[in-house]
Each structure stands twice: as C-alpha cells, then as structure tokens.
Design a protein around this motif. Structure first.
Motif, PDB file in Angstrom:
ATOM      1  N   GLY A   1       0.797  -1.211   0.000  1.00  0.00           N
ATOM      2  CA  GLY A   1       0.000   0.000   0.000  1.00  0.00           C
ATOM      3  C   GLY A   1       0.836   1.270   0.000  1.00  0.00           C
ATOM      4  O   GLY A   1       2.032   1.245   0.348  1.00  0.00           O
ATOM      5  N   ASN A   2       0.210   2.370  -0.369  1.00  0.00           N
ATOM      6  CA  ASN A   2       0.915   3.655  -0.391  1.00  0.00           C
ATOM      7  C   ASN A   2       1.362   4.093   0.999  1.00  0.00           C
ATOM      8  O   ASN A   2       2.306   4.872   1.130  1.00  0.00           O
ATOM      9  CB  ASN A   2       0.027   4.726  -1.018  1.00  0.00           C
ATOM     10  CG  ASN A   2       0.042   4.649  -2.533  1.00  0.00           C
ATOM     11  OD1 ASN A   2       0.937   4.045  -3.126  1.00  0.00           O
ATOM     12  ND2 ASN A   2      -0.938   5.250  -3.173  1.00  0.00           N
ATOM     13  N   SER A   3       0.679   3.608   2.031  1.00  0.00           N
ATOM     14  CA  SER A   3       1.082   3.970   3.395  1.00  0.00           C
ATOM     15  C   SER A   3       2.475   3.432   3.717  1.00  0.00           C
ATOM     16  O   SER A   3       3.156   3.942   4.616  1.00  0.00           O
ATOM     17  CB  SER A   3       0.070   3.432   4.413  1.00  0.00           C
ATOM     18  OG  SER A   3      -0.018   2.018   4.333  1.00  0.00           O
TER      19      SER A   3
ATOM     20  N   THR B   1      -0.611   9.546  -9.368  1.00  0.00           N
ATOM     21  CA  THR B   1       0.666   9.738  -8.686  1.00  0.00           C
ATOM     22  C   THR B   1       1.667  10.440  -9.604  1.00  0.00           C
ATOM     23  O   THR B   1       2.357  11.376  -9.189  1.00  0.00           O
ATOM     24  CB  THR B   1       1.240   8.385  -8.220  1.00  0.00           C
ATOM     25  OG1 THR B   1       0.270   7.721  -7.393  1.00  0.00           O
ATOM     26  CG2 THR B   1       2.514   8.579  -7.423  1.00  0.00           C
ATOM     27  N   VAL B   2       1.724  10.014 -10.845  1.00  0.00           N
ATOM     28  CA  VAL B   2       2.632  10.642 -11.806  1.00  0.00           C
ATOM     29  C   VAL B   2       2.199  12.078 -12.105  1.00  0.00           C
ATOM     30  O   VAL B   2       3.041  12.939 -12.403  1.00  0.00           O
ATOM     31  CB  VAL B   2       2.710   9.806 -13.095  1.00  0.00           C
ATOM     32  CG1 VAL B   2       3.512  10.527 -14.173  1.00  0.00           C
ATOM     33  CG2 VAL B   2       3.334   8.447 -12.814  1.00  0.00           C
TER      34      VAL B   2
ATOM     35  N   LEU C   1       5.405   3.406  -8.762  1.00  0.00           N
ATOM     36  CA  LEU C   1       4.968   4.426  -7.812  1.00  0.00           C
ATOM     37  C   LEU C   1       6.166   5.051  -7.106  1.00  0.00           C
ATOM     38  O   LEU C   1       6.233   6.276  -6.943  1.00  0.00           O
ATOM     39  CB  LEU C   1       3.998   3.815  -6.799  1.00  0.00           C
ATOM     40  CG  LEU C   1       2.622   3.440  -7.347  1.00  0.00           C
ATOM     41  CD1 LEU C   1       1.821   2.670  -6.298  1.00  0.00           C
ATOM     42  CD2 LEU C   1       1.855   4.675  -7.788  1.00  0.00           C
ATOM     43  N   VAL C   2       7.132   4.233  -6.727  1.00  0.00           N
ATOM     44  CA  VAL C   2       8.350   4.771  -6.107  1.00  0.00           C
ATOM     45  C   VAL C   2       9.104   5.648  -7.112  1.00  0.00           C
ATOM     46  O   VAL C   2       9.670   6.685  -6.744  1.00  0.00           O
ATOM     47  CB  VAL C   2       9.251   3.637  -5.576  1.00  0.00           C
ATOM     48  CG1 VAL C   2      10.587   4.202  -5.081  1.00  0.00           C
ATOM     49  CG2 VAL C   2       8.561   2.879  -4.447  1.00  0.00           C
TER      50      VAL C   2
ATOM     51  N   PRO D   1       6.577   6.413   2.858  1.00  0.00           N
ATOM     52  CA  PRO D   1       7.715   6.513   3.791  1.00  0.00           C
ATOM     53  C   PRO D   1       8.999   5.928   3.217  1.00  0.00           C
ATOM     54  O   PRO D   1      10.093   6.450   3.457  1.00  0.00           O
ATOM     55  CB  PRO D   1       7.230   5.719   5.013  1.00  0.00           C
ATOM     56  CG  PRO D   1       5.744   5.751   4.931  1.00  0.00           C
ATOM     57  CD  PRO D   1       5.433   5.702   3.466  1.00  0.00           C
ATOM     58  N   LEU D   2       8.859   4.834   2.468  1.00  0.00           N
ATOM     59  CA  LEU D   2      10.025   4.234   1.825  1.00  0.00           C
ATOM     60  C   LEU D   2      10.662   5.227   0.856  1.00  0.00           C
ATOM     61  O   LEU D   2      11.893   5.400   0.847  1.00  0.00           O
ATOM     62  CB  LEU D   2       9.615   2.962   1.081  1.00  0.00           C
ATOM     63  CG  LEU D   2      10.678   2.316   0.186  1.00  0.00           C
ATOM     64  CD1 LEU D   2      11.872   1.860   1.010  1.00  0.00           C
ATOM     65  CD2 LEU D   2      10.085   1.149  -0.598  1.00  0.00           C
ATOM     66  N   ALA D   3       9.829   5.880   0.063  1.00  0.00           N
ATOM     67  CA  ALA D   3      10.337   6.842  -0.916  1.00  0.00           C
ATOM     68  C   ALA D   3      11.049   8.008  -0.228  1.00  0.00           C
ATOM     69  O   ALA D   3      12.069   8.500  -0.731  1.00  0.00           O
ATOM     70  CB  ALA D   3       9.191   7.358  -1.784  1.00  0.00           C
ATOM     71  N   ARG D   4      10.527   8.435   0.906  1.00  0.00           N
ATOM     72  CA  ARG D   4      11.181   9.537   1.629  1.00  0.00           C
ATOM     73  C   ARG D   4      12.578   9.129   2.106  1.00  0.00           C
ATOM     74  O   ARG D   4      13.505   9.950   2.096  1.00  0.00           O
ATOM     75  CB  ARG D   4      10.315   9.974   2.816  1.00  0.00           C
ATOM     76  CG  ARG D   4       9.093  10.790   2.412  1.00  0.00           C
ATOM     77  CD  ARG D   4       8.468  11.481   3.609  1.00  0.00           C
ATOM     78  NE  ARG D   4       7.839  10.539   4.527  1.00  0.00           N
ATOM     79  CZ  ARG D   4       6.575  10.148   4.442  1.00  0.00           C
ATOM     80  NH1 ARG D   4       5.795  10.618   3.471  1.00  0.00           N
ATOM     81  NH2 ARG D   4       6.074   9.309   5.325  1.00  0.00           N
ATOM     82  N   LYS D   5      12.737   7.881   2.492  1.00  0.00           N
ATOM     83  CA  LYS D   5      14.051   7.397   2.928  1.00  0.00           C
ATOM     84  C   LYS D   5      15.005   7.259   1.746  1.00  0.00           C
ATOM     85  O   LYS D   5      16.204   7.493   1.877  1.00  0.00           O
ATOM     86  CB  LYS D   5      13.898   6.057   3.638  1.00  0.00           C
ATOM     87  CG  LYS D   5      13.170   6.149   4.970  1.00  0.00           C
ATOM     88  CD  LYS D   5      12.949   4.770   5.576  1.00  0.00           C
ATOM     89  CE  LYS D   5      12.179   4.857   6.879  1.00  0.00           C
ATOM     90  NZ  LYS D   5      11.881   3.521   7.449  1.00  0.00           N
TER      91      LYS D   5
END
Length: 234
Positions: free
Chosen positions: A43-45, A105-106, A74-75, A49-53
């Motif tokens: 999920g995006n949840s 998202t894009v 998505l990432v 957070p993964l993308a922010r890291k």
C-alpha cells in the motif's frame, strides 16, 4: 537487507518490494479498481515513507519505471526529479499508463515540470483513457498546489473542461469533474466562473456532462466551501 537508504539501487529496491508485498493487499487493491496485474501488494502507506528514505534520484527512477512493477513505478514517481524530465520522457511514461492510481501519482510529478501546461494541452487531446485522465489530474493538482500561478491561468482551462465533459469513460469523467471542482475552490475569483460552467453542464442533455456538472455544483455551493473561500478572501 539493511534499512532503506539513498544508496540503494533500483535492483535493491525491487528486491525489498518483493519481500514485503502480500496477496491480501493485492486483493484489497483490486476492490478499489487498481490494476493489480504487476502489483506485489504494497500500500501507499508503506511506499511513501520508503520513498522519503530513498530520496530523489532521477536515473534510478527511470530504472524503477522500466521494471514495469506497480510498486516500483509508484516509487519512481515519488522519487523522480521534475527538473530532469523532458516532454519525450513524459510521453513515454504516459504510453505505459494502465491504472488510475499510477496516473494520479505521476500527475504530481509532471505538474512540477516547467512545461506542465504543454503536457495538459497535449494529453487532453489524446484519445487514450489514462493519458487523457492525466491531463485533468495534473490540472486538479496544479489548481491546489501551484500557489504562485495566477488565477487567470486556470480560467483559461475552463473551455478545455467543457470540451471533454462529454467523455463517458469512467476515469476521464471523474478527472474532468475533479479539475472543475478544484479550480472552483481555488479562490473567490475562480469560484464564480467555475460554478457557472458547472451549472451549464448540469443542464446539459449529455448524461456525462450532466453528472459532472451536478456533482461540481453540489460541492461548489456547499456552505463550508463558501465559508472557506470567504475566509481566504478576508
């Protein structure tokens, strides 16, 4: 595997994504109309957070996109760098769209490019459902987030909304409606012309245009929305 960090390669990210996806999540996505053909079930949840890291990385985002995996794409959108995009690349990604979720998202990424208006004009005229959708998703996103853009810019897009308000395809009509509502809520100056168009569409003989108009009228005449606009003016 170590915790996610900006040094991770596209392959590292894909391996991590494969390790945390679940079939339960895939089933849940399908219920929301998300294309799960290439989905791993994350999920995006968890993805945001993964993308922010991982932080921004243009070259890596290209590799993630080319993997074809839903979560990797998505990432890629979350970690792409608008300043490094060009129109040709945006067209190439648009040709791959297969889900409203990817499109929306894009849209955030594309709307941060200096040529976002060119993309809206071009994609709105494209007959492919998801490509046309991104034009109006970008318009909706821009109306909310591009605070320094003059209201006059968004006024010029009302004819484009009217032009495509008769497209009955689900993911187009919802995006056209979304764009109209967001423009109308942007400011007092834009509220009146957006509402006027919504009322015109609501009276249309075309079923799709009528739905778009009635739904927009309902939101643009909501008491809380009107109070918010009035407070903003003050």
């Amino acid at each position: 595997m170590a915790l996610p960090d900006p040094s991770w390669s596209a392959d590292d990210i894909v391996a991590h994504l494969r390790s945390i996806g679940t079939e339960e999540n895939r089933a849940g996505m399908a219920r929301f109309g998300i294309n799960t053909r290439t989905a791993l079930g994350i999920g995006n949840s968890d993805l945001r957070p993964l993308a922010r890291k991982l932080k921004k990385n243009h070259e890596r985002s290209l590799l993630l996109w080319d993997s074809g995996i839903r979560e990797a794409r998505l990432v890629a959108a979350f970690t792409g760098e608008p300043k490094h995009l060009d129109v040709a690349l945006c067209r190439r990604w648009a040709a791959d769209f297969d889900s409203w979720e990817i499109v929306d998202t894009v849209a955030d990424l594309f709307a941060d490019t200096p040529f976002w208006r060119e993309l809206i004009e071009e994609f709105a005229e494209d007959e492919r459902e998801f490509v046309r959708r991104i034009a109006f998703a970008m318009l909706a996103w821009s109306a909310v987030h591009l605070k320094k853009e003059p209201d006059a810019t968004f006024l010029t897009y009302l004819p484009l909304i009217e032009k495509h308000a008769g497209d009955p395809r689900n993911f187009v009509r919802k995006a056209v409606n979304w764009a109209l509502r967001q423009i109308g809520k942007r400011s007092v100056a834009l509220h009146a012309p957006a509402l006027a168009l919504a009322e015109k569409l609501a009276a249309s003989s075309d079923k799709t245009a009528r739905w778009i108009g009635k739904d927009a009228v309902k939101e643009l005449t909501d008491a809380k929305q009107l109070e918010r606009l009035a407070a903003g003016k003050a």
